[in-house]
Enzyme design. Structure first.
Site, PDB file in Angstrom:
ATOM      1  N   LYS A 179       0.846  -1.198   0.000  1.00  0.00           N
ATOM      2  CA  LYS A 179       0.000   0.000   0.000  1.00  0.00           C
ATOM      3  C   LYS A 179       0.880   1.246   0.000  1.00  0.00           C
ATOM      4  O   LYS A 179       0.666   2.191  -0.759  1.00  0.00           O
ATOM      5  CB  LYS A 179      -0.927  -0.006   1.231  1.00  0.00           C
ATOM      6  CG  LYS A 179      -2.023  -1.060   1.150  1.00  0.00           C
ATOM      7  CD  LYS A 179      -2.779  -1.249   2.461  1.00  0.00           C
ATOM      8  CE  LYS A 179      -3.774  -2.422   2.308  1.00  0.00           C
ATOM      9  NZ  LYS A 179      -4.540  -2.714   3.509  1.00  0.00           N
TER      10      LYS A 179
ATOM     11  N   ASP B 229     -11.371   2.800   4.092  1.00  0.00           N
ATOM     12  CA  ASP B 229     -11.915   1.461   3.855  1.00  0.00           C
ATOM     13  C   ASP B 229     -13.443   1.462   3.728  1.00  0.00           C
ATOM     14  O   ASP B 229     -14.021   0.453   3.325  1.00  0.00           O
ATOM     15  CB  ASP B 229     -11.588   0.549   5.056  1.00  0.00           C
ATOM     16  CG  ASP B 229     -10.256  -0.172   4.926  1.00  0.00           C
ATOM     17  OD1 ASP B 229      -9.955  -0.646   3.817  1.00  0.00           O
ATOM     18  OD2 ASP B 229      -9.538  -0.274   5.935  1.00  0.00           O
TER      19      ASP B 229
ATOM     20  N   GLN C 223      -5.059  -1.546   9.618  1.00  0.00           N
ATOM     21  CA  GLN C 223      -4.936  -2.865   9.000  1.00  0.00           C
ATOM     22  C   GLN C 223      -5.550  -3.940   9.889  1.00  0.00           C
ATOM     23  O   GLN C 223      -5.300  -3.983  11.092  1.00  0.00           O
ATOM     24  CB  GLN C 223      -3.447  -3.160   8.722  1.00  0.00           C
ATOM     25  CG  GLN C 223      -3.187  -4.443   7.966  1.00  0.00           C
ATOM     26  CD  GLN C 223      -3.722  -4.448   6.539  1.00  0.00           C
ATOM     27  OE1 GLN C 223      -3.858  -3.394   5.902  1.00  0.00           O
ATOM     28  NE2 GLN C 223      -4.049  -5.611   6.031  1.00  0.00           N
TER      29      GLN C 223
HETATM   30  N1  GUN Z   1      -7.071  -6.823   5.880  1.00  0.00           N
HETATM   31  C1  GUN Z   1      -7.355  -7.545   4.758  1.00  0.00           C
HETATM   32  N2  GUN Z   1      -8.017  -6.785   3.856  1.00  0.00           N
HETATM   33  C2  GUN Z   1      -8.155  -5.560   4.417  1.00  0.00           C
HETATM   34  C3  GUN Z   1      -8.762  -4.344   3.970  1.00  0.00           C
HETATM   35  O1  GUN Z   1      -9.321  -4.228   2.873  1.00  0.00           O
HETATM   36  N3  GUN Z   1      -8.688  -3.299   4.848  1.00  0.00           N
HETATM   37  C4  GUN Z   1      -8.100  -3.405   6.061  1.00  0.00           C
HETATM   38  N4  GUN Z   1      -8.090  -2.330   6.854  1.00  0.00           N
HETATM   39  N5  GUN Z   1      -7.536  -4.509   6.513  1.00  0.00           N
HETATM   40  C5  GUN Z   1      -7.567  -5.581   5.685  1.00  0.00           C
END
Ligand code: GUN
Length: 278
Positions: A49, A116, A93
């Site tokens: 990311k 998100d 996360q």
């Molecule tokens: N862990 C796995 N996929 C995601 C996601 O799309 N967002 C977040 N914050 N954590 C994740």
């Protein structure tokens, strides 16, 4: 033989146009990622990311916490980020260490910075059929991929497998908003094969290799959200690619299908939140 839903190719196309958009901004979006603990998969995702954001000229910062961080420490960091005008997007996360309440942490994020789309405000908007500020990344990326290949959604029978808040639940709502007839399946579903046999579109986010060609309707569309290592260390998804690709008309590979689209959506959401903050 099925056509491949190529997430890598679409990622490059979208990120290229996003990069030129970001270049024109006077100030830049800033994405802050909170990573608690040392889940190896999370570390890889977070690193990707950050790298992708930097390539686009988006500021990004990762804040690492040890696995024994307290809920209060995370909550006060989120409050600080909510109040910091230079921060335009916040991502915590998942999964979080077990002693921390995921709900309390997500609830604390300002909906305007919730990249998100997971906060109660954004989820509530989505589940009541309204527009959230941004849509959750993985389902958003899947719809972008289906749209890229002009796959019709309206009136189709879409079967979503898995009911997580990250993928299955928001995916079902977004398909419903696009006028699909949606069936949700999960670990307690009894007659999965009977249901998948009637599916025009299958979105599988089960985390287990459960989709074989024999349970598919011919010419259906299969999107594989699963990603894990098998006993030989090979990366696999929920779908048995060899048998499924003989039956369906489109299929997303693992890797190279949904994964690149999730990160693309995250970058799109980061830019959208920034533009809305101006
Ligand atoms: N862990 C796995 N996929 C995601 C996601 O799309 N967002 C977040 N914050 N954590 C994740």
């Amino acid at each position: 033989m099925a056509q491949i839903l190529d997430g890598k190719k679409l990622r490059e196309k979208i990120l290229e146009s996003l990069k030129s958009k970001v270049e024109k901004f006077q100030t830049k979006p800033t994405l802050v990622v909170i990573l608690a603990g040392d889940n190896p998969a999370s570390k890889i995702y977070v690193n990707n990311k950050k790298k992708t954001a930097e390539k686009l000229g988006i500021n990004s910062q990762v804040i690492n916490y040890p696995a024994d961080v307290t809920e209060n420490e995370l909550l006060s960091k989120i409050e600080e980020l909510n109040n910091d005008n230079s921060v335009t997007a916040i991502l915590v996360q998942l999964p979080l260490p077990e002693h921390i309440s995921k709900e309390n942490i997500i609830d604390a994020i300002s909906p305007q910075k919730d990249v998100d789309g997971f906060t109660p405000y954004n989820f509530g908007r989505l589940f009541s059929g309204e527009e959230p500020i941004v849509y959750p990344c993985t389902p958003k990326g899947i719809l972008l991929l289906l749209d890229e290949y002009n796959i019709e959604i309206e009136g189709k029978h879409a079967v979503v497998i898995g009911r997580s808040n990250i993928v299955g639940r928001p995916m079902a709502q977004m398909l419903l908003k696009r006028n699909a007839t949606v069936t949700m399946c999960h670990s307690k579903t009894k007659n999965l094969a009977q249901i998948t046999k009637t599916a025009d579109i299958i979105i599988s986010a089960a985390g287990k290799n459960i989709i074989k060609g024999e349970i598919l309707k011919s010419d259906c569309v299969v999107v594989d959200v699963g990603i894990f290592k098998d006993e030989n260390g090979k990366t696999r998804g929920d779908v048995d690619f060899d048998s499924a690709s003989q039956i369906c008309s489109y299929i997303s590979p693992v890797p190279g299908g949904v994964g690149p689209m999730t990160i693309t959506s995250l970058m799109l959401n980061t830019v959208e939140l920034f533009e809305k903050s101006l």
